[in-house]
Design an enzyme around this catalytic site. Structure first.
Site, PDB file in Angstrom:
ATOM      1  CD  GLN A 182      -2.533   1.507   2.545  1.00  0.00           C
ATOM      2  OE1 GLN A 182      -2.031   1.080   3.582  1.00  0.00           O
ATOM      3  NE2 GLN A 182      -3.593   2.281   2.534  1.00  0.00           N
ATOM      4  NE  ARG A 194       3.386  -9.002  -3.757  1.00  0.00           N
ATOM      5  CZ  ARG A 194       2.553  -8.220  -3.088  1.00  0.00           C
ATOM      6  NH1 ARG A 194       1.276  -8.447  -3.110  1.00  0.00           N
ATOM      7  NH2 ARG A 194       2.995  -7.161  -2.418  1.00  0.00           N
ATOM      8  CG  ASP A 212      12.727 -13.562   0.659  1.00  0.00           C
ATOM      9  OD1 ASP A 212      12.303 -12.801   1.561  1.00  0.00           O
ATOM     10  OD2 ASP A 212      12.829 -14.797   0.802  1.00  0.00           O
ATOM     11  CE1 TYR A 221       1.918  -3.737  11.380  1.00  0.00           C
ATOM     12  CE2 TYR A 221       0.684  -2.489  13.008  1.00  0.00           C
ATOM     13  CZ  TYR A 221       1.362  -2.548  11.810  1.00  0.00           C
ATOM     14  OH  TYR A 221       1.478  -1.420  11.037  1.00  0.00           O
ATOM     15  CB  ILE A 254      -1.944   4.762   5.348  1.00  0.00           C
ATOM     16  CG1 ILE A 254      -0.821   5.053   6.348  1.00  0.00           C
ATOM     17  CG2 ILE A 254      -1.748   5.569   4.069  1.00  0.00           C
ATOM     18  CD1 ILE A 254       0.573   4.714   5.825  1.00  0.00           C
TER      19      ILE A 254
HETATM   20  N1  SER Z   1      -2.885   0.061   9.481  1.00  0.00           N
HETATM   21  C1  SER Z   1      -2.271  -0.847  10.413  1.00  0.00           C
HETATM   22  C2  SER Z   1      -3.183  -1.926  10.818  1.00  0.00           C
HETATM   23  O1  SER Z   1      -4.370  -1.678  10.884  1.00  0.00           O
HETATM   24  C3  SER Z   1      -1.850  -0.113  11.651  1.00  0.00           C
HETATM   25  O2  SER Z   1      -0.630   0.485  11.434  1.00  0.00           O
HETATM   26  O3  SER Z   1      -2.759  -2.996  11.086  1.00  0.00           O
END
Ligand code: SER
Length: 316
Positions: A12, A36, A52, A141, A171
């Site tokens: 993105q 890719r 990679d 994450y 974003i």
């Molecule tokens: N946009 C990301 C997510 O929702 C957060 O940084 O995982």
């Protein structure tokens, strides 16, 4: 920055950052890479290589061959996808970062790696979350992002690597869809509004999260990387803020322009837990003071622009 490498350029952020950086620094000076093959898109007006990011030797070889002096490492599994396979998220997110840090150290490159609102957790102050505060993320994450911030600072202090980062809000963009994030709903809602006039939202109606429009996000990357290092008290990572809203608020914004638009909810328990653990809004004073950060887009202008672009794309 003269010769720039983008790792994870097909995603993105990367798909738009490549075009944006090529516009500023010259197409031949921005090398796009992704696992890719994106030659058909990112290889048209500048160099593209399949890479990679977990292969440190291949990464080093591209950095050496193109005499790269700045790396943007954009590789990451996002929050909701990460919860489906935490081991894989750790392997990919930390593996790409580790390799980028090491190659940046060996080849004397500056390194930008995005952090996220996801680096905060339920124990962080919810409103106007300060730059320096409690950070106990509860997603893999977020654990990767927070660890990444610490590692970035460590490489700067220990080895003098010029590491810099911003904590991105969700974003919103109209070129490449995000995938597997908790904030993705705020992109999907525009596509579904144009496509079928309705949207089923996976995030509860009243949960606030910070968001940013892509043009502001791209500008933030460049402004931070070009900032005078003498002025930077922080490095990894800066809170940046632009707009904060709930699903209800963005729905109301769409209804102003499309009175027949409807939204219902099918709340995803994983996304609900993640969204509720993140801040409502960040305090970006340090970014404003240390490198002049200032957002240009708000929800209303962004909504007009998103609808215009998506309608054109879909011939609607
Ligand atoms: N946009 C990301 C997510 O929702 C957060 O940084 O995982």
């Amino acid at each position: 920055m003269k010769k720039i490498l983008i790792v994870g350029a097909g995603g993105q952020i990367g798909s738009e950052l490549t075009v944006y950086l090529r516009g500023i620094y010259g197409a031949g000076n921005v090398v796009a890479t992704d696992m890719r093959d994106c030659t058909a898109t990112l290889g048209q007006d500048g160099p593209f290589e399949v890479l990679d990011a977990l292969n440190a030797e291949a990464l080093a070889s591209i950095v050496s061959r193109y005499q790269i002096d700045a790396i943007f490492n954009l590789v990451a599994l996002l929050s909701a996808t990460g919860e489906k396979n935490p081991q894989l998220a750790w392997k990919i997110n930390m593996g790409a970062l580790n390799n980028s840090l090491e190659v940046a150290r060996q080849y004397n490159c500056a390194l930008f790696t995005p952090s996220s609102i996801g680096a905060f957790g339920p124990t962080s102050p919810k409103d106007k979350t300060p730059q320096d505060t409690v950070m106990q993320p509860t997603t893999i994450y977020g654990v990767c992002k927070y660890t990444g911030e610490m590692l970035g600072n460590y490489y700067h202090q220990r080895f003098g690597v010029d590491t810099r980062s911003v904590r991105f809000p969700g974003i919103i963009s109209n070129v490449t869809l995000p995938g597997g994030g908790t904030t993705d709903y705020a992109v999907e809602i525009y596509y579904e509004a144009v496509k079928q006039g309705r949207f089923t939202c996976p995030v509860p109606a009243d949960v606030y999260m910070d968001m940013i429009y892509m043009p502001d996000a791209l500008r933030a990357c460049v402004e931070l990387m070009e900032a005078d290092p003498a002025k930077l008290i922080h490095r990894n990572s800066f809170n940046i803020a632009s707009m904060s809203f709930t699903p209800e608020i963005i729905c109301a914004e769409l209804k102003k322009r499309m009175p027949d638009f409807t939204m219902d909810y099918d709340v995803d328990p994983v996304k609900k837990a993640i969204a509720e653990s993140w801040p409502n809004s960040l305090d970006d004073t340090c970014a404003r003071e240390e490198w002049g950060w200032k957002p240009e887009w708000d929800l209303s202008r962004m909504t007009d622009d998103m609808l215009e672009h998506i309608r054109r794309k879909m011939n609607k």
